[in-house]
Design a protein around this motif. Sequence first.
Motif, mmCIF file in Angstrom:
data_model
loop_
_atom_site.group_PDB
_atom_site.id
_atom_site.type_symbol
_atom_site.label_atom_id
_atom_site.label_comp_id
_atom_site.label_asym_id
_atom_site.label_seq_id
_atom_site.Cartn_x
_atom_site.Cartn_y
_atom_site.Cartn_z
ATOM 1 N N PHE A 8 5.162 1.525 8.814
ATOM 2 C CA PHE A 8 5.512 2.935 8.675
ATOM 3 C C PHE A 8 6.645 3.306 9.624
ATOM 4 O O PHE A 8 6.719 2.794 10.747
ATOM 5 C CB PHE A 8 4.302 3.815 9.007
ATOM 6 C CG PHE A 8 3.165 3.668 8.067
ATOM 7 C CD1 PHE A 8 3.327 3.857 6.698
ATOM 8 C CD2 PHE A 8 1.909 3.321 8.538
ATOM 9 C CE1 PHE A 8 2.269 3.719 5.832
ATOM 10 C CE2 PHE A 8 0.847 3.193 7.668
ATOM 11 C CZ PHE A 8 1.023 3.387 6.314
ATOM 12 N N ASP A 25 8.579 13.518 3.893
ATOM 13 C CA ASP A 25 7.523 12.964 3.055
ATOM 14 C C ASP A 25 8.066 11.955 2.057
ATOM 15 O O ASP A 25 7.404 10.961 1.730
ATOM 16 C CB ASP A 25 6.789 14.087 2.317
ATOM 17 C CG ASP A 25 5.889 14.887 3.244
ATOM 18 O OD1 ASP A 25 5.675 14.413 4.376
ATOM 19 O OD2 ASP A 25 5.414 15.963 2.832
ATOM 20 N N ASN A 27 10.531 9.810 2.365
ATOM 21 C CA ASN A 27 10.710 8.515 3.021
ATOM 22 C C ASN A 27 9.383 7.831 3.280
ATOM 23 O O ASN A 27 9.249 6.606 3.146
ATOM 24 C CB ASN A 27 11.474 8.676 4.339
ATOM 25 C CG ASN A 27 12.950 8.889 4.120
ATOM 26 O OD1 ASN A 27 13.447 8.686 3.009
ATOM 27 N ND2 ASN A 27 13.655 9.322 5.162
ATOM 28 N N LEU A 28 8.386 8.633 3.697
ATOM 29 C CA LEU A 28 7.064 8.061 3.961
ATOM 30 C C LEU A 28 6.447 7.527 2.688
ATOM 31 O O LEU A 28 5.852 6.438 2.662
ATOM 32 C CB LEU A 28 6.162 9.118 4.589
ATOM 33 C CG LEU A 28 4.753 8.657 4.990
ATOM 34 C CD1 LEU A 28 4.840 7.499 5.972
ATOM 35 C CD2 LEU A 28 3.964 9.817 5.592
ATOM 36 N N SER A 31 8.094 4.296 1.787
ATOM 37 C CA SER A 31 7.664 3.220 2.682
ATOM 38 C C SER A 31 6.310 2.654 2.262
ATOM 39 O O SER A 31 6.108 1.434 2.208
ATOM 40 C CB SER A 31 7.586 3.734 4.124
ATOM 41 O OG SER A 31 7.036 2.759 4.972
ATOM 42 N N ILE A 32 5.363 3.558 1.943
ATOM 43 C CA ILE A 32 4.030 3.101 1.530
ATOM 44 C C ILE A 32 4.095 2.392 0.188
ATOM 45 O O ILE A 32 3.426 1.373 -0.028
ATOM 46 C CB ILE A 32 3.051 4.288 1.487
ATOM 47 C CG1 ILE A 32 2.852 4.876 2.888
ATOM 48 C CG2 ILE A 32 1.717 3.859 0.897
ATOM 49 C CD1 ILE A 32 1.978 6.106 2.924
#
Length: 459
Positions: A8, A25, A27-28, A31-32
Amino acid sequence: MEESPESFPIRIHEQGGNNPQYIDDDNLVDSIVRRLEQITPNMSQAPICRVVSTIRDVKPSVYEPQMISIGPYHHGKERLQEMEELKLAFLADFLTRNPKKDLAACISKIREHEERIRNCYADGLRMLDSDSVVGIITIDGCFLVELIIVVSGKAEPGSWARSMVWRFDDIVSDLFLLENQVPFFVLEEIWKTLDCDLAIEADDVLGFRPLRDAGDVNLLNLFIGLAVEYSSIGLPTLDDNSPLEITQQPHHLLDLLHSIIFPRWTPPDDIYTVVNTSHIPCAVELKRKGLKFAKAEHTLNDAFLSFSDRVISMPSVYIFDDTTPQLRNLIAYEQSILEVDYKISSFAAHVDDLIETAADVAVLRESGILHCGLGSDIEIANLVNELGKGVSINRMNVVCGDINKYYNSKKVAWKAELKQNYFSSPWQATAVLAAAFLLLMTIIQTIFAVLSYTRSNPG
């Protein structure tokens, strides 16, 4: 070295602030999602995987090939490079036996099954490109098929086969490691390409030990013969001369060895139910409570322990210098795949219970149960104590409950204490009986003296 999945993005809040310094959010989420895409869908069911750290850390060397790499996990390691030339030579000999099949045909056949091959590995081999996977599997698969042809005496060996006879036992040991496998269906596909008569016996078998005849000449039966003849696991099933029937195609060679010892099973619905498995006291303590040990006629496939009329029966256990790698890898395999029964893990756990010190080893050896090829009872005790580390079993052995119930009985405890304190040796027993006899004589003498006094003084 395999790269770890993307982590993360970490951002730090300002000291004392109410809002984060960085909020994104999208980008997060991205990433996940990228991390999720790196997860192999069937990783919990893939038959070839790396040994879990809790088991590996006890003795890492027994899970790593010492002579030859098979499959992708240990491919390219510098200390194993010498055998890469041998594998290529065996590939050349294999292609010579197939004048109608060239290398391109073999590669094409393997590439057709690339997705299925990747699904056999827990990590999906996602760090390897297509050519790497197909190349490794082609060379290693053809090597194994050519190897079993030569060792079984079904064809004349090539010049390179003659050079590896003296190292063959070490090579075979590496073939039964969990991390050193190729899918068995790949070997079957390569076997189907053979275009030569294997029904005859070769004149020159190079001094290899004859393999046990497992039936018709096919790849599975030849590898069964190899597993039985060269296995260092001296379990009763492998010593039995009755026919060996493997009803399902094994996942790989280690799975084949496990299937010879135990048949495949269907996991029960409550497989994930946590069960408190009973531990049993060590052999010395059980013997002190009046229990005896006896060699059983049944094999591990029936039950590891049975208990009746104060006698604990169990199959013979063989422990030699080269037993550890195969036994540990079989245990690691059971701990990794759901459809494999946990009987060898149970075996390790129960033997670990029975053996704590060298004295316990002596009890089992004198009972004809334990057969050892190591230097001392202390070494054997240490080896066994390590086998159970990091191993979990999820089924209760009711026999252990019966043994513990007898062991914890107050009546049994009283008898054991009496025997230990007063009848532990013939001399001690004689002394106790002599003292009891003298006490009895004293009591009788006292009674007669009292009676005599009473009669002489009636008033």
